[in-house]
Design a protein around this motif. Structure first.
Motif: not given
Length: 144
Positions: A70, A120-122, A88-89, A99, A86
């Motif tokens: 992310t 917050g975006s991938l 991780k999610a 993604a 960057l």
């Protein structure tokens, strides 16, 4: 035949019915034993098992999560990506969504952002490029 007695009434043309006398205890109605049907029992058990298996498969698919990369801070177009940009999610990822997976994070660090990246975006592979957006002899001029 009915056990009621018919008596004549003092008024001509009418009959009076008297109540039956209580002669003794009334026997309970006879109940026949149920017939067991092995086919219906087997079908019931099969439907219960199929429902349980369906719920188990559904729960396993819903819980299937993928670790993806992310964006954690604003990255402007043309800026080189660093590990601080960057994160991780773990998300339930649809196969149609492309993604970058966490194990491929090293392949995007050091590349340039092809588009503006918001927190917050991938991160998608199409959002980064290894080429410089400004070629030799060109200059990048922002327009408001």
């Amino acid at each position: 035949m009915s056990k009621t007695k018919v008596a004549t009434s003092p008024v001509p043309g009418q009959t009076v019915r008297s109540q039956p006398s209580a002669a003794g205890p009334v026997a309970p109605p006879r109940v026949s034993a149920r017939r067991r049907r092995p086919g219906v029992i087997a079908l019931s058990l099969a439907l219960i098992a199929a429902g349980g298996a369906g719920v188990a498969v559904l729960l396993l698919q819903v819980g299937d999560r993928t670790d993806v990369v992310t964006v954690v801070r604003d990255v402007q177009v043309g800026q080189v990506l660093t590990e601080q940009d960057l994160g991780k999610a773990s998300v339930a990822l649809d196969p149609a969504v492309k993604a970058v997976r966490v194990d491929k994070m090293d392949s995007v660090v050091g590349k340039r952002a092809a588009v503006e990246l918001k927190p917050g975006s991938l991160l998608s592979p199409s959002q980064v490029t290894k080429d410089s957006l400004v070629k030799a002899g060109e200059q990048l001029v922002p327009i408001g």
